[in-house]
Design a protein around this motif. Structure first.
Motif, PDB file in Angstrom:
ATOM      1  N   LEU A   1      20.366  75.635 -70.021  1.00 22.26           N
ATOM      2  CA  LEU A   1      21.633  75.016 -69.614  1.00 22.26           C
ATOM      3  C   LEU A   1      21.587  74.580 -68.141  1.00 22.26           C
ATOM      4  O   LEU A   1      22.103  73.514 -67.794  1.00 22.26           O
ATOM      5  N   LYS A   2      20.959  75.369 -67.293  1.00 25.87           N
ATOM      6  CA  LYS A   2      20.816  74.985 -65.885  1.00 25.87           C
ATOM      7  C   LYS A   2      19.980  73.715 -65.754  1.00 25.87           C
ATOM      8  O   LYS A   2      20.306  72.823 -64.974  1.00 25.87           O
TER       9      LYS A   2
ATOM     10  N   ASP B   1      25.771  62.121 -74.779  1.00 26.58           N
ATOM     11  CA  ASP B   1      24.449  62.588 -74.380  1.00 26.58           C
ATOM     12  C   ASP B   1      24.505  64.049 -73.940  1.00 26.58           C
ATOM     13  O   ASP B   1      23.663  64.858 -74.340  1.00 26.58           O
ATOM     14  N   ALA B   2      25.503  64.398 -73.134  1.00 29.46           N
ATOM     15  CA  ALA B   2      25.639  65.786 -72.680  1.00 29.46           C
ATOM     16  C   ALA B   2      25.848  66.722 -73.870  1.00 29.46           C
ATOM     17  O   ALA B   2      25.232  67.797 -73.942  1.00 29.46           O
ATOM     18  N   ALA B   3      26.683  66.318 -74.820  1.00 19.06           N
ATOM     19  CA  ALA B   3      26.933  67.147 -76.001  1.00 19.06           C
ATOM     20  C   ALA B   3      25.662  67.339 -76.816  1.00 19.06           C
ATOM     21  O   ALA B   3      25.373  68.451 -77.280  1.00 19.06           O
TER      22      ALA B   3
ATOM     23  N   LEU C   1      23.356  69.736 -74.947  1.00 16.89           N
ATOM     24  CA  LEU C   1      23.846  71.109 -75.042  1.00 16.89           C
ATOM     25  C   LEU C   1      23.641  71.664 -76.447  1.00 16.89           C
ATOM     26  O   LEU C   1      23.295  72.834 -76.614  1.00 16.89           O
ATOM     27  N   LYS C   2      23.847  70.823 -77.441  1.00 14.55           N
ATOM     28  CA  LYS C   2      23.673  71.259 -78.828  1.00 14.55           C
ATOM     29  C   LYS C   2      22.231  71.699 -79.063  1.00 14.55           C
ATOM     30  O   LYS C   2      21.987  72.717 -79.703  1.00 14.55           O
TER      31      LYS C   2
ATOM     32  N   GLY D   1      34.039  75.607 -73.695  1.00 15.00           N
ATOM     33  CA  GLY D   1      33.867  75.197 -72.311  1.00 15.00           C
ATOM     34  C   GLY D   1      32.589  74.410 -72.072  1.00 15.00           C
ATOM     35  O   GLY D   1      32.439  73.788 -71.050  1.00 15.00           O
ATOM     36  N   LEU D   2      31.665  74.448 -73.020  1.00 14.92           N
ATOM     37  CA  LEU D   2      30.421  73.704 -72.877  1.00 14.92           C
ATOM     38  C   LEU D   2      30.354  72.514 -73.817  1.00 14.92           C
ATOM     39  O   LEU D   2      29.794  71.484 -73.497  1.00 14.92           O
ATOM     40  N   THR D   3      30.863  72.687 -75.013  1.00 12.15           N
ATOM     41  CA  THR D   3      30.739  71.628 -76.019  1.00 12.15           C
ATOM     42  C   THR D   3      32.089  71.121 -76.419  1.00 12.15           C
ATOM     43  O   THR D   3      33.100  71.687 -76.152  1.00 12.15           O
TER      44      THR D   3
END
Length: 101
Positions: free
Chosen positions: A22-23, A83-85, A88-89, A99-101
């Motif tokens: 995640l970092k 893209d971020a989702a 993260l997935k 809070g992340l997805t």
């Protein structure tokens, strides 16, 4: 006797690995660029959803210009969010973390 401790240690190892992933994703998103263009209006944003570039190379009435600018910004923001989702997935193995997805 130590079976549950071994399971706990493995879970902690996996959690640390996920945290490291995640970092890295967060850092990579700083440098990602998403571009959208329509009717002579172009926007580039980064993965932190900040506008990095906005170019207007056309003349049009104010109302149409406002609509076009909103359209290209929203299109680029959607690219960034998607893209971020996806990143993260893949890092969380499809687990939804609030809070992340």
């Amino acid at each position: 006797m130590f079976g549950k401790l071994g399971d706990m240690a493995e879970m902690m190892k996996q959690a640390q690995k996920m945290q490291d992933s995640l970092k890295k994703i967060k850092n990579d998103l700083k440098y990602a660029r998403y571009e959208a263009e329509s009717n002579g209006v172009k926007v580039i944003i980064d993965g932190e959803m900040e506008i990095k570039e906005l170019k207007i190379t056309t003349q049009m009435d104010n109302r149409k210009m406002e609509d076009t600018v909103k359209h290209v910004i929203n299109k680029a923001l959607k690219q960034s969010k998607d893209d971020a989702a996806n990143r993260l997935k893949s890092a969380t193995g499809g687990i939804s973390i609030p809070g992340l997805t």
